[in-house]
Design an enzyme around this catalytic site. Structure first.
Site, PDB file in Angstrom:
ATOM      1  N   CYS A 111       1.100  -1.513  -0.262  1.00 10.10           N
ATOM      2  CA  CYS A 111      -0.257   0.239  -0.115  1.00 10.10           C
ATOM      3  C   CYS A 111       1.179   1.219   0.072  1.00 10.10           C
ATOM      4  O   CYS A 111       0.464   1.901  -0.054  1.00 10.10           O
ATOM      5  CB  CYS A 111      -1.191  -0.223   0.654  1.00 10.10           C
ATOM      6  SG  CYS A 111      -1.526  -1.707   1.320  1.00 10.10           S
ATOM      7  N   HIS A 246      -2.978   6.916   2.756  1.00  4.88           N
ATOM      8  CA  HIS A 246      -3.574   5.640   1.978  1.00  4.88           C
ATOM      9  C   HIS A 246      -4.745   5.388   2.578  1.00  4.88           C
ATOM     10  O   HIS A 246      -5.382   5.147   3.885  1.00  4.88           O
ATOM     11  CB  HIS A 246      -2.583   4.332   1.982  1.00  4.88           C
ATOM     12  CG  HIS A 246      -3.261   2.858   2.623  1.00  4.88           C
ATOM     13  ND1 HIS A 246      -4.308   2.682   1.486  1.00  4.88           N
ATOM     14  CD2 HIS A 246      -3.107   2.154   3.517  1.00  4.88           C
ATOM     15  CE1 HIS A 246      -4.084   1.389   1.245  1.00  4.88           C
ATOM     16  NE2 HIS A 246      -3.687   1.404   2.780  1.00  4.88           N
ATOM     17  N   ASN A 276     -10.199  -0.023   0.291  1.00  2.00           N
ATOM     18  CA  ASN A 276      -8.817  -0.283   0.512  1.00  2.00           C
ATOM     19  C   ASN A 276      -8.408  -0.978  -0.801  1.00  2.00           C
ATOM     20  O   ASN A 276      -8.128  -2.092  -0.728  1.00  2.00           O
ATOM     21  CB  ASN A 276      -8.254  -0.758   1.585  1.00  2.00           C
ATOM     22  CG  ASN A 276      -7.238  -1.311   1.399  1.00  2.00           C
ATOM     23  OD1 ASN A 276      -6.400  -1.144   0.604  1.00  2.00           O
ATOM     24  ND2 ASN A 276      -6.186  -1.436   2.387  1.00  2.00           N
TER      25      ASN A 276
END
Ligand code: UT7
Length: 319
Positions: A111, A246, A276
């Site tokens: 990520c 993020h 996500n």
């Protein structure tokens, strides 16, 4: 002077999966998912691939920047969820775009991947090796999600985001206020095996996560790295217009805002609609903001990511 983002683009698969659909597969509820994560829906690929989504996001970024594929010198794709290990996704994108002059490679820092890609491209621009770079985060996390594991399947989605990087000054005048960190000793908090190889790793072939450990890690480390970036760029948190983070969990973002003593309105989010999407979250959010006209010349941003590895990092960007 900084390496600027001259254009952005993104792509989401058409199929939308809401929390109610997930609650029909595992023991969870819309209420639990929304209160614990902020997520309402996520997009899940049907025919789309990591390379295909990356190429579509890239086409939109090129159009947004007003440049042709032949002008790209470098393509970096961040992904942890490709269907293939060879060829790399960046080469597939190069072929799809017809970006004949571009060098191409993939990165995997999960990520944090868009931050890693930005730093690698910006450093090549500063070194005078390339002028125009394309950095993409593309993920089909549903390829590796265990749809019987409520600890992970509620979180992840699919999609891609892309950015065109260019300097608006001589290479020697460029500063890169960007920091990357890693702590491999915490790697077991988020794992996935590819299922091949003579020496089998002690992980299975789905994403397995210690969610609590990553939650605590992110709330501690992201404010730290943001402060490092602010120091490098010579700004205070109050001077920053937006923190583009993020999108792992709305509660993580809220906790980071609190630690930095900054208003939540400075932390844009797309996690509610997209879930996500690992390295695609940050460039997709940037593209949202760009297309909504939120980003004006001179807008000051800090971007920061964290994830498997464990890795974390951030950079300062002026629009
Ligand atoms: O992209 C980077 C990588 N990933 C992350 O950053 C993820 C970071 N972590 C998180 O977002 C959160 O830790 C999760 C959303 C994964 C979990 O939320 P949590 O508030 O940390 O929940 P928990 O694991 O502490 O579980 C609390 C309770 C437990 O029940 P008991 O023991 O209190 O009875 C769990 O069994 O909630 C239960 N639970 C669920 N209940 C309904 C765990 N997952 C679910 C679920 N639905 N999906």
């Amino acid at each position: 002077m900084f390496v600027k983002i001259a254009g952005t683009g993104s792509f989401l698969p058409e199929r939308v999966v809401d929390n109610f659909e997930i609650a029909r597969k595992v023991d969870t509820s819309d209420e639990w998912i929304q209160t614990r994560t902020g997520i309402r829906t996520r997009h899940i690929a049907t025919d789309e691939t990591v390379a295909g989504m990356a190429a579509k996001a890239a086409e939109r970024a090129l159009e947004n920047a007003g440049i042709s594929p032949e002008e790209i010198d470098l393509i970096i794709v961040s992904t942890v969820s490709a269907e293939q290990s060879l060829p790399c996704i960046a080469c597939d994108v190069q072929k799809a775009l017809g970006a004949k002059r571009a060098a191409a490679f993939d990165v995997n820092s999960a990520c944090s991947g868009f931050i890693t890609g930005y730093q690698a491209a910006a450093a090549q621009i500063k070194a005078g090796l390339v002028k125009t770079a394309l950095v993409i985060g593309s993920e089909c996390l549903s390829n590796y999600v265990d749809w019987t594991d409520r600890g992970t399947c509620i979180l992840f989605g699919d999609g891609a985001g892309a950015a065109i990087l260019k300097a608006d000054c001589a290479p020697e005048d460029i500063q890169i206020p960007c920091v990357l960190h890693a702590d491999g000793s915490l790697g077991e908090a988020l794992t996935c095996s590819l299922g091949h190889g003579k020496h089998k790793v002690p992980f299975d072939e789905y994403y397995r996560m210690d969610g609590k450990a990553i939650f605590k890690f992110a709330v501690r480390k992201v404010p730290e790295v943001i402060r490092e970036v602010l120091k490098m760029s010579g700004h205070t948190a109050d001077e920053i217009d937006f923190f583009v983070l993020h999108q792992a969990n709305k509660r993580i973002i809220d906790a980071i805002a609190k630690r930095l003593r900054q208003d939540e309105s400075k932390f844009p989010m797309n996690i509610m609609d997209n879930g996500n999407i690992s390295s695609a979250c940050i460039p997709m959010l940037l593209d949202d903001m760009n297309r909504k006209g939120i980003l004006k010349p001179g807008t000051k941003l800090v971007l920061a990511g964290f994830g498997a590895g464990l890795t974390w990092g951030g950079f300062y960007l002026e629009w």
